[in-house]
Design a protein around this motif. Structure first.
Motif, PDB file in Angstrom:
ATOM      1  N   LEU A   1       0.832  -1.201   0.000  1.00  0.00           N
ATOM      2  CA  LEU A   1       0.000   0.000   0.000  1.00  0.00           C
ATOM      3  C   LEU A   1       0.873   1.260   0.000  1.00  0.00           C
ATOM      4  N   ALA A   2       1.974   1.243   0.760  1.00  0.00           N
ATOM      5  CA  ALA A   2       2.890   2.392   0.789  1.00  0.00           C
ATOM      6  C   ALA A   2       3.478   2.648  -0.591  1.00  0.00           C
ATOM      7  N   GLY A   3       3.843   1.553  -1.296  1.00  0.00           N
ATOM      8  CA  GLY A   3       4.369   1.707  -2.647  1.00  0.00           C
ATOM      9  C   GLY A   3       3.342   2.308  -3.589  1.00  0.00           C
ATOM     10  N   GLY A   4       2.091   1.833  -3.488  1.00  0.00           N
ATOM     11  CA  GLY A   4       1.032   2.387  -4.325  1.00  0.00           C
ATOM     12  C   GLY A   4       0.770   3.849  -4.008  1.00  0.00           C
ATOM     13  N   ALA A   5       0.826   4.211  -2.712  1.00  0.00           N
ATOM     14  CA  ALA A   5       0.598   5.594  -2.306  1.00  0.00           C
ATOM     15  C   ALA A   5       1.656   6.529  -2.880  1.00  0.00           C
TER      16      ALA A   5
ATOM     17  N   ALA B   1      -2.621   5.357 -12.705  1.00  0.00           N
ATOM     18  CA  ALA B   1      -3.517   4.233 -13.006  1.00  0.00           C
ATOM     19  C   ALA B   1      -3.061   2.970 -12.278  1.00  0.00           C
ATOM     20  N   ALA B   2      -1.749   2.691 -12.348  1.00  0.00           N
ATOM     21  CA  ALA B   2      -1.217   1.504 -11.668  1.00  0.00           C
ATOM     22  C   ALA B   2      -1.404   1.632 -10.158  1.00  0.00           C
ATOM     23  N   ALA B   3      -1.182   2.830  -9.627  1.00  0.00           N
ATOM     24  CA  ALA B   3      -1.301   3.034  -8.182  1.00  0.00           C
ATOM     25  C   ALA B   3      -2.732   2.849  -7.712  1.00  0.00           C
ATOM     26  N   LEU B   4      -3.689   3.377  -8.485  1.00  0.00           N
ATOM     27  CA  LEU B   4      -5.096   3.216  -8.108  1.00  0.00           C
ATOM     28  C   LEU B   4      -5.494   1.745  -8.084  1.00  0.00           C
ATOM     29  N   LEU B   5      -4.959   0.968  -9.022  1.00  0.00           N
ATOM     30  CA  LEU B   5      -5.247  -0.468  -9.037  1.00  0.00           C
ATOM     31  C   LEU B   5      -4.660  -1.139  -7.788  1.00  0.00           C
TER      32      LEU B   5
ATOM     33  N   ILE C   1      -3.870   0.244  -4.898  1.00  0.00           N
ATOM     34  CA  ILE C   1      -4.571   0.708  -3.697  1.00  0.00           C
ATOM     35  C   ILE C   1      -5.942   0.051  -3.577  1.00  0.00           C
ATOM     36  N   SER C   2      -6.649  -0.082  -4.708  1.00  0.00           N
ATOM     37  CA  SER C   2      -7.973  -0.709  -4.696  1.00  0.00           C
ATOM     38  C   SER C   2      -7.888  -2.157  -4.223  1.00  0.00           C
ATOM     39  N   VAL C   3      -6.893  -2.870  -4.733  1.00  0.00           N
ATOM     40  CA  VAL C   3      -6.710  -4.269  -4.322  1.00  0.00           C
ATOM     41  C   VAL C   3      -6.394  -4.348  -2.828  1.00  0.00           C
ATOM     42  N   CYS C   4      -5.494  -3.492  -2.369  1.00  0.00           N
ATOM     43  CA  CYS C   4      -5.121  -3.485  -0.948  1.00  0.00           C
ATOM     44  C   CYS C   4      -6.319  -3.177  -0.055  1.00  0.00           C
ATOM     45  N   LEU C   5      -7.109  -2.172  -0.439  1.00  0.00           N
ATOM     46  CA  LEU C   5      -8.276  -1.820   0.357  1.00  0.00           C
ATOM     47  C   LEU C   5      -9.331  -2.931   0.330  1.00  0.00           C
ATOM     48  N   GLY C   6      -9.458  -3.597  -0.826  1.00  0.00           N
ATOM     49  CA  GLY C   6     -10.388  -4.729  -0.916  1.00  0.00           C
ATOM     50  C   GLY C   6      -9.990  -5.864   0.020  1.00  0.00           C
ATOM     51  N   ILE C   7      -8.698  -6.184   0.022  1.00  0.00           N
ATOM     52  CA  ILE C   7      -8.207  -7.242   0.923  1.00  0.00           C
ATOM     53  C   ILE C   7      -8.414  -6.836   2.385  1.00  0.00           C
ATOM     54  N   GLN C   8      -8.142  -5.575   2.675  1.00  0.00           N
ATOM     55  CA  GLN C   8      -8.300  -5.103   4.047  1.00  0.00           C
ATOM     56  C   GLN C   8      -9.761  -5.148   4.477  1.00  0.00           C
TER      57      GLN C   8
END
Length: 661
Positions: free
Chosen positions: A617-621, A633-637, A639-646
Motif C-alpha cells: 500500500l505504501a508503494g502504491g501511495a 492508473a497503476a497506483a489506483l489499481l 490501492i484498490s486491491v489493498c483496500l479490498g483485501i483489508q
C-alpha cells in the motif's frame, strides 16, 4: 467573598506554577530561553531600554529607510551582541540574577565594533578590503564576540562549526583532495569578515536585520493580543469533539503558531503544555502525544504564509517574488499536515479513543465573537504580501500597526501602553537567538565563499552519488539533517542552501526546487534522532522516552520525508508550470496518496493491517503522489486491491467477534 478570593489566589498560583514548568522545560532544550532575570532593577530597566530601542530602530528604518548597508548591519549585530552578553550568563551554573563585570565589558566591546564602522566608514570603503591595524583589531574582536555569543545562545555546535571553517580558511593549503585551497592569512580573513558584506555582515544578517526581526516583532504583538489563546480555543471548537480531538487540536494550533514564530522548540513548549496533557487524558500514549506536538510544531515552519520567515529569506537569496515561493510551498505543507492528521485519526480509531465532550468545549461562535477579529491582521498581511505590490518590510510594518489597532476592538485583546512596550522588548529578545546564529553562519558562509568550499562540497556530493540523482538526493538529505541538528531553522536553511543546494542545481534541478528540498530536511532535523530537540522537548512535557518520541515523530512526518523527493522528480507538486486541470489532478492524487501513506504507516484501517499489505500500500501511495498518468492508473489499481483485501480481513474479524459473543 473569602472563598472567591481564595479561588482567585489559587488560580494565580496554578498559572504561576504552569509558567515555571514551561520555562523549566524550555530552558532544558532551548538555550535561547536561559536568560538572566535581574535583581537590580536599574540594570533590568537598562536592558529593557536597549531591547525596546532596537525594535523601535527597526520599525523606524522599515518606513524611512536604513543607513548604508554595512552600517545598518553592523549596528544590528552590535546591539544584538550587547543583549546577548547582558542577558545570557557565560555558564549554565552562573548566577542569573546579577550582571558580571566582564559581561558588561563584552557588551561595550560589541558596541565599539559598530561605532568604529560608523566613524571610519569612508576609510573602510577606500581601503577596499585591505585592513589596517585598527580594522584588524575591531574585526578580530567582532569574530571572537560572535563565536562566544553563539556559544551562549545556541550551544557549542554552531560556534565549533564556525571555528572549524575559520581554521579551514587558514590552513586549507595543508589539506589534500578536492577541499584543498591556497590558504588565507588571518588579516585577509578578518578583513573579509568585517569590511565586506560577505562575512559576518552577509545576506544572513541582512535578512535578520530586515525581514526576520520585523516578523518576529509581529509575532510578539500577536502573542500580546492573545492570538495563542485564540488559536487554541478555535482549534478546540473545530476539532475537539472529533475522534482523537486533542491531537487534532495540537496539529491545528501548532501549525498556525509555528508558521508565525518559526521556533519549533518554543512552540512545542507553549502549545504542548496545553495539548499534550489533553491527549494523554483521552488515552494517547506518552510517546505518541509528544510526537504529535513535535511534528506539528516543526511542520509550521514549512507552512505559508510566513513559514517562520524562511520564505522571505528564500525570496532574497533566489531573487524571486515571495508569492511564488509561498504558492510553491503550500501543497507540500498541506500534504504534510494531512499525513499527520490521518495517522492521528487512525490511531484513535484503533485504540477506541474519543474526543472531548461538547459541554467542555468552547463554541465556535463564542470564540469568534471574543477573538475572531484577531484574524484581520493575518488577512491584511496576506493582502499586503500577495496583492498590494508593496515591499515585504513595509507590509510587515503596516501589519504590526494594524494588529495594535484591531486588538483595541475588544477589551479582552486590547493592549495597554505597557503591553506594547513589552511586545517591543519581547520581540527584540526573541530575535536575539536567530540574529546571533545568522552572524555565526556569516562566518561559515564567508569562508565557504572565500575558499570555494561550497562548490567543492557540491562536487563531492555528486561524486559520491555517482551522478545518480536519487543517491545525490539521499546524500544531500543526510547532509542537511546533520547540518540542522541543534540549530534554529533559519540559520539551518542558510547553511544548507549554501552547502547542499548547489549539488542539486549542478544536476539540473531548478533552484527553487533545490532550495525547498534542503529547507525541508534542515527543518526535520528537529525531529530526527539522535539530536531531535523538538521531540525531546515534547517528551519532557509528556514524560515519554526521548528517542521513542523522536522516532514516532518521524513516522508521523513520513509524508514530509517523501514529498521533497517527489517534487524534485516532478515539480507539479509545487503547482508551478501547470494548467488548472493538471493542478486539480495533482492535488487529488496527492491527497489520496498521502492518506493511504498514513494508513500504511499506522498499519490500521477498520482492523490491523498485515505487514506485507502495508508495504504494498505504501508503494502504491508513493506512486499515486508521482504526477504521471501511467503511475496514477497503476497506483489506483494497487490501492484498490489493498483496500479490498483489508475490507475482507476486517469483515472476517467482525464475524469472528460476533461468533465469539
Amino acid at each position: 467573598m473569602t472563598s472567591s478570593n481564595n479561588a482567585s489566589e489559587k488560580k494565580h498560583v496554578n498559572e504561576s506554577q504552569d509558567d515555571q514548568e514551561q520555562q523549566s522545560v524550555l530552558e532544558k532544550y532551548d538555550n535561547e530561553s536561559r536568560f538572566r532575570v535581574f535583581d537590580n532593577q536599574k540594570i533590568a530597566w537598562m536592558v529593557s531600554l536597549i531591547a525596546v530601542g532596537l525594535s523601535l530602530y527597526h520599525l523606524y528604518t522599515s518606513y524611512f529607510g536604513t543607513p548604508v548597508t554595512l552600517q545598518h548591519r553592523s549596528l544590528h549585530v552590535a546591539v544584538i551582541l550587547m543583549l546577548v552578553f547582558l542577558l545570557y550568563p557565560a555558564l549554565k551554573k552562573s548566577r542569573r540574577n546579577i550582571l558580571q563585570w566582564y559581561d558588561a565589558v563584552f557588551a561595550l566591546m560589541a558596541l565599539s565594533t559598530t561605532v568604529y564602522v560608523f566613524v571610519e566608514y569612508e576609510g573602510i570603503i577606500q581601503r577596499g578590503g585591505i585592513p589596517n591595524n585598527y580594522d584588524l583589531l575591531f574585526g578580530g574582536l567582532l569574530v571572537l564576540l560572535v563565536l562566544e555569543a553563539a556559544r551562549r545562545v545556541t550551544g557549542w555546535g554552531l560556534p565549533l562549526l564556525a571555528s572549524l571553517f575559520l581554521v579551514y580558511g587558514l590552513f586549507g593549503r595543508e589539506i589534500g583532495g578536492i577541499f584543498r585551497h591556497r590558504g588565507y592569512e588571518w588579516d585577509e580573513i578578518v578583513g573579509y569578515m568585517y569590511q565586506t558584506t560577505e562575512g559576518v555582515y552577509s545576506t544572513a544578517i541582512g535578512v535578520s536585520a530586515t525581514y526576520i526581526f520585523l516578523f518576529i516583532l509581529f509575532g510578539a504583538f500577536l502573542q500580546k493580543s492573545g492570538m495563542g489563546q485564540f488559536f487554541n480555543d478555535l482549534a478546540l471548537a473545530i476539532a475537539g469533539q472529533t475522534r482523537g480531538g486533542p491531537a487534532k487540536v495540537s496539529v491545528i494550533a501548532s501549525g498556525f503558531l509555528g508558521s508565525i514564530n518559526g521556533a519549533a522548540v518554543a512552540n512545542v513548549v507553549t502549545t504542548g503544555s496545553f495539548t499534550i496533557p489533553l491527549m494523554k487524558k483521552i488515552g494517547y500514549k506518552k510517546d505518541f502525544a509528544g510526537a504529535v506536538e513535535a511534528s506539528a510544531s516543526v511542520g509550521g515552519q514549512i507552512l505559508p504564509p510566513i513559514m517562520g520567515a524562511a520564505a522571505f529569506i528564500m525570496a532574497e537569496i533566489l531573487g524571486m517574488p515571495y508569492s511564488e515561493i509561498a504558492l510553491a510551498a503550500l501543497l507540500p505543507a498541506l500534504l504534510f499536515y494531512l499525513g499527520v492528521i490521518t495517522q492521528i485519526h487512525l490511531r484513535a480509531s484503533k485504540e477506541g479513543l474519543k474526543g472531548i465532550s461538547k459541554e467542555n468545549l468552547p463554541a465556535i461562535k463564542q470564540v469568534m465573537a471574543e477573538r475572531g477579529h484577531l484574524l484581520i491582521p493575518l488577512m491584511f498581511l496576506m493582502y499586503m504580501l500577495f496583492f498590494s505590490g508593496r515591499t515585504i518590510i513595509f507590509s510587515a510594518l503596516l501589519t504590526i500597526i494594524v494588529t495594535v489597532i484591531v486588538a483595541m476592538i475588544r477589551k479582552t485583546t486590547r493592549m495597554s501602553f505597557r503591553d506594547i512596550v513589552e511586545a517591543l522588548e519581547n520581540g527584540a529578545r526573541t530575535a536575539v537567538g536567530v540574529a546571533v546564529a545568522c552572524a555565526a553562519v556569516g562566518l561559515i558562509v564567508g569562508i565557504a565563499s572565500l575558499t570555494g568550499f561550497g562548490l567543492s562540497l557540491a562536487n563531492g556530493i555528486i561524486t559520491l552519488g555517482g551522478e545518480s540523482l536519487l543517491l545525490t538526493l539521499m546524500f544531500t538529505m543526510v547532509a542537511c539533517i546533520v547540518l540542522g541538528m541543534g540549530l534554529p531553522s533559519i540559520p539551518t536553511y542558510i547553511i544548507t542552501s549554501t552547502m547542499a543546494a548547489p549539488a542539486l542545481i549542478e544536476l539540473g534541478i531548478e533552484a527553487l526546487v533545490a532550495h525547498l528540498f534542503v529547507f525541508y530536511f534542515g527543518i526535520f532535523a528537529n525531529i530526527t534522532p539522535p539530536v531531535a530537540l523538538a521531540s525531546f522537548a515534547a517528551a519532557g512535557i509528556s514524560g515519554g522516552n526521548q528517542m521513542r518520541t523522536g522516532f514516532v515523530s518521524m513516522k508521523l512526518a513520513v509524508a514530509g520525508f517523501i514529498v521533497p523527493y517527489l517534487f524534485v522528480y516532478n515539480d507539479s507538486l509545487l503547482l508551478t508550470n501547470t494548467t488548472f486541470t493538471e493542478g486539480v489532478l495533482v492535488v487529488t492524487t496527492s491527497v489520496i496518496g498521502v492518506m493511504m501513506l498514513g494508513v500504511a504507516a499506522e498499519g490500521f484501517l477498520m482492523t490491523k493491517m498485515p505487514a506485507v499489505l502495508r508495504i504494498v500500500l505504501a508503494g502504491g501511495a508513493i506512486m499515486l503522489m508521482t504526477p504521471n498518468l501511467f503511475y496514477d492508473a497503476a497506483a489506483l489499481l494497487i490501492i484498490s486491491v489493498c483496500l479490498g483485501i483489508q475490507w475482507i480481513l476486517a469483515r472476517r474479524v467482525g464475524l469472528n467477534y460476533l461468533k465469539a459473543v
